[in-house]
Design an enzyme around this catalytic site. Structure first.
Site, PDB file in Angstrom:
ATOM      1  N   HIS A  88       1.702   1.564   1.213  1.00 49.92           N
ATOM      2  CA  HIS A  88       2.827   1.034   0.439  1.00 49.92           C
ATOM      3  C   HIS A  88       3.024   1.757  -0.898  1.00 49.92           C
ATOM      4  CE1 HIS A  88       3.302  -3.013   2.791  1.00 49.92           C
ATOM      5  NE2 HIS A  88       3.460  -1.932   3.537  1.00 49.92           N
ATOM      6  N   GLU A 136      10.778  -4.854   8.693  1.00 49.12           N
ATOM      7  CA  GLU A 136       9.434  -5.423   8.874  1.00 49.12           C
ATOM      8  C   GLU A 136       8.795  -5.693   7.528  1.00 49.12           C
ATOM      9  OE1 GLU A 136       4.951  -5.279   9.251  1.00 49.12           O
ATOM     10  OE2 GLU A 136       6.305  -4.047   8.056  1.00 49.12           O
ATOM     11  N   GLU A 137       9.028  -4.764   6.603  1.00 48.00           N
ATOM     12  CA  GLU A 137       8.353  -4.864   5.307  1.00 48.00           C
ATOM     13  C   GLU A 137       8.871  -6.033   4.473  1.00 48.00           C
ATOM     14  OE1 GLU A 137       5.727  -3.343   4.858  1.00 48.00           O
ATOM     15  OE2 GLU A 137       5.774  -1.349   5.765  1.00 48.00           O
ATOM     16  N   ASP A 144       2.849   4.389   7.312  1.00 46.54           N
ATOM     17  CA  ASP A 144       3.395   3.030   7.504  1.00 46.54           C
ATOM     18  C   ASP A 144       4.914   3.078   7.436  1.00 46.54           C
ATOM     19  OD1 ASP A 144       3.822   0.330   7.707  1.00 46.54           O
ATOM     20  OD2 ASP A 144       3.117  -0.148   5.691  1.00 46.54           O
ATOM     21  N   ASP A 154      -1.797   9.177  22.358  1.00 49.43           N
ATOM     22  CA  ASP A 154      -2.175   9.218  23.778  1.00 49.43           C
ATOM     23  C   ASP A 154      -2.462   7.810  24.301  1.00 49.43           C
ATOM     24  OD1 ASP A 154      -1.924  11.959  23.708  1.00 49.43           O
ATOM     25  OD2 ASP A 154      -4.070  12.351  23.538  1.00 49.43           O
ATOM     26  N   ASP A 187      -3.351  11.636  16.989  1.00 50.95           N
ATOM     27  CA  ASP A 187      -3.365  12.228  18.330  1.00 50.95           C
ATOM     28  C   ASP A 187      -3.938  11.239  19.341  1.00 50.95           C
ATOM     29  OD1 ASP A 187      -3.184  14.086  20.361  1.00 50.95           O
ATOM     30  OD2 ASP A 187      -4.915  15.262  19.716  1.00 50.95           O
TER      31      ASP A 187
HETATM   32  N1  TRP Z   1       3.078  -3.045   8.180  1.00 47.29           N
HETATM   33  C1  TRP Z   1       1.918  -3.860   7.967  1.00 47.29           C
HETATM   34  C2  TRP Z   1       2.016  -4.395   6.558  1.00 47.29           C
HETATM   35  O1  TRP Z   1       2.639  -3.738   5.750  1.00 47.29           O
HETATM   36  C3  TRP Z   1       0.658  -3.046   8.120  1.00 47.29           C
HETATM   37  C4  TRP Z   1      -0.512  -3.867   8.417  1.00 47.29           C
HETATM   38  C5  TRP Z   1      -1.401  -4.358   7.531  1.00 47.29           C
HETATM   39  C6  TRP Z   1      -0.911  -4.284   9.674  1.00 47.29           C
HETATM   40  N2  TRP Z   1      -2.354  -5.045   8.207  1.00 47.29           N
HETATM   41  C7  TRP Z   1      -2.063  -5.031   9.488  1.00 47.29           C
HETATM   42  C8  TRP Z   1      -0.405  -4.084  10.952  1.00 47.29           C
HETATM   43  C9  TRP Z   1      -2.711  -5.570  10.579  1.00 47.29           C
HETATM   44  C10 TRP Z   1      -1.064  -4.647  12.019  1.00 47.29           C
HETATM   45  C11 TRP Z   1      -2.203  -5.390  11.812  1.00 47.29           C
HETATM   46  O2  TRP Z   1       1.526  -5.437   6.284  1.00 47.29           O
HETATM   47 ZN    ZN Z   2       3.771  -1.366   8.684  1.00 48.29          ZN
END
Ligand code: TRP
Ligand code: ZN
Ligand code: CA
Length: 453
Positions: free
Chosen positions: A301, A185-186, A151, A320, A316
């Site tokens: 996390h 994003e986090e 992640d 693709d 992989d």
């Molecule tokens: N980066 C997202 C997060 O930390 C990871 C994640 C959790 C996610 N559930 C998801 C990404 C569903 C896509 C769809 O929450």
């Molecule tokens: Zn994420």
């Protein structure tokens, strides 16, 4: 002036064969038959079928090499690649360096979140229709607890390696390709929301699809496809159907990754997900393998989200799949069916030491210009070929000299294939073979000639 030393002119009693109409398409090669588009498939399936032929296999080793680099970057910067930390900017610079070297036009977009500067990296592949953009994105930041290799080093690296594959293939799709690596994003989709909010309204509608990749190598993987735009969703399902791997709709809840700001302004979105903190059920373990009763990613996390926290098979396949979707949704410019022969078998007599004659050949059903290496097959029966001046005349009247006269060339016949750079000529129209006999006594006729497009 020449001596006719080579015996009796042979008299052709050959009857004119068929009418001299072009045999369009009848002589197509096997290769062109193999690339023929399926006829009745709906648009989404057709693009997927084309992608199956065109999309490259993304080398897992390359994707994992990027993960190793991101892991080193975290190790050198306090153990993470989080927003506001040195490891994040180092990650941006690593990805940017690869893209710049490959010929992308990169932009770093700055924003502020939580009192710290954040960065989005955007990379445009030159070319394609600027009014039809296919965008692929992944968040590049980790949480502060660890290196963030699944992640989301996984999505970031698969997206990077797909972009590099575009460059390696010098892929020239119909649509414009843009790739993005999001910051923060986090902290709540901060970077991607900033990008979308600062995108002029006119540019929003140009983005015909946004593909999101967040967590592609979960160690106890599932194969989840976002349930959003039907064409994008079907493209991923087609890819996995081709592998014989079942998929499920992503059910961890909408709004958890960077596709959300795009979706909220009406941009078609899709993506893949290998699972995070939810628990794999017995039914899921049955169809995908792995361990039921355990999270898809037990290190989600956490500090243990290291390079050991990756399932190679999932990474992989998903890598693709990224390439398959990028290719399939951006529309590779179709190769014109190569090797179609247009031929005329009508005989045209060449008057001895007389005016030029021409043999017409109609080319139709082509698009654009003639090839840079247009093959001109000529079959002229003549008792002294040195008498003959031979030109190919394009539909607009431009003449290309195929053969000059030569008083010393005493051989019979002109049976040869010439290559002409005809790329400035429209392919369709009436082409002519023009032949003039410039010396007396030996005679002949145009037996047949052909153009191979
Ligand atoms: N980066 C997202 C997060 O930390 C990871 C994640 C959790 C996610 N559930 C998801 C990404 C569903 C896509 C769809 O929450
Ligand atoms: Zn994420
Ligand atoms: Ca002659």
């Amino acid at each position: 002036m020449k001596l006719s030393v080579h015996g009796v002119p042979h008299i052709s009693v050959r009857t004119a064969v068929t009418a001299g109409l072009a045999l369009a398409g009848l002589l197509a090669t096997g290769a062109s038959a193999a690339t023929a588009a399926p006829t009745a498939a709906p648009a989404g399936q057709r693009s997927a079928a084309a992608a199956a032929l065109a999309a490259p296999d993304i080398p897992l080793a390359n994707v994992k090499a990027h993960l190793t680099q991101l892991s080193s970057i975290a190790a050198a910067n306090g153990g993470n690649r989080a927003h506001g930390r040195a490891g994040y900017l180092a990650s941006v610079n690593y990805v940017k360096g690869k893209l710049d070297a490959a010929g992308f036009t990169t932009t770093v977009q700055q924003f502020t979140s939580g009192g710290a500067t954040g960065y989005n990296l955007v990379a445009d592949w030159p070319g394609g229709d600027p009014n039809q953009v296919i965008m692929t994105g992944s968040h590049l930041d980790s949480v502060t607890a660890g290196a963030g290799i699944n992640d989301n080093g996984s999505g970031s690296s698969a997206t990077l390696e797909t972009a590099l594959a575009v460059a390696r293939a010098n892929y020239q799709p119909v649509k414009h390709l843009r790739f993005a690596w999001w910051g923060a994003e986090e902290l709540g989709l901060v970077g991607s929301r900033y990008y979308v909010n600062n995108l002029p309204t006119a540019d929003r509608s140009k983005i015909k699809g946004y593909l999101n990749f967040d967590m592609l190598g979960s160690p106890n993987p599932g194969y989840f496809v976002y349930d959003d735009d039907p064409t994008i969703e079907q493209t991923f399902k087609d890819f996995y159907a081709g592998l014989g791997v079942p998929t499920e709709i992503e059910t961890e809840g909408d709004g958890r990754s960077d596709h959300t700001p795009f979706k909220n302004v009406g941009i078609p979105v899709g993506g893949l997900f290998a699972g995070a903190d939810y628990i794999k059920t017995a039914a899921q373990a049955q169809k995908w393998g792995g361990t039921s009763g355990q999270a898809f990613d037990r290190c989600y996390h956490s500090s243990c989200d290291t390079t050991a926290n990756i399932n190679d098979t999932a990474l992989d396949r998903n890598s693709d799949a990224v390439a398959y979707a990028v290719w399939g949704l951006s529309g590779e410019t179709p190769e014109p069916p190569a090797g179609t022969v247009f031929e005329t078998l009508t005989d045209v007599a060449i008057p001895d030491n007389g005016a030029a004659v021409t043999s017409p050949l109609t080319v139709s059903g082509r698009t654009g210009n003639a090839p840079t290496a247009l093959k001109v097959g000529v079959d002229i029966k003549h008792t002294w070929r040195g008498d003959l001046v031979v030109d190919l005349v394009a539909p607009d009247g431009t003449a290309y000299r195929l053969k000059a006269s030569s008083s010393s060339d005493s051989a019979d016949n002109v049976i040869a294939t010439y290559t002409v750079n005809a790329s400035s000529e429209a392919a369709n129209g009436v082409w002519r073979l023009r032949v003039q006999d410039i010396a007396s006594s030996d005679t002949g006729y145009i037996d047949s000639w052909k153009l191979t497009f």
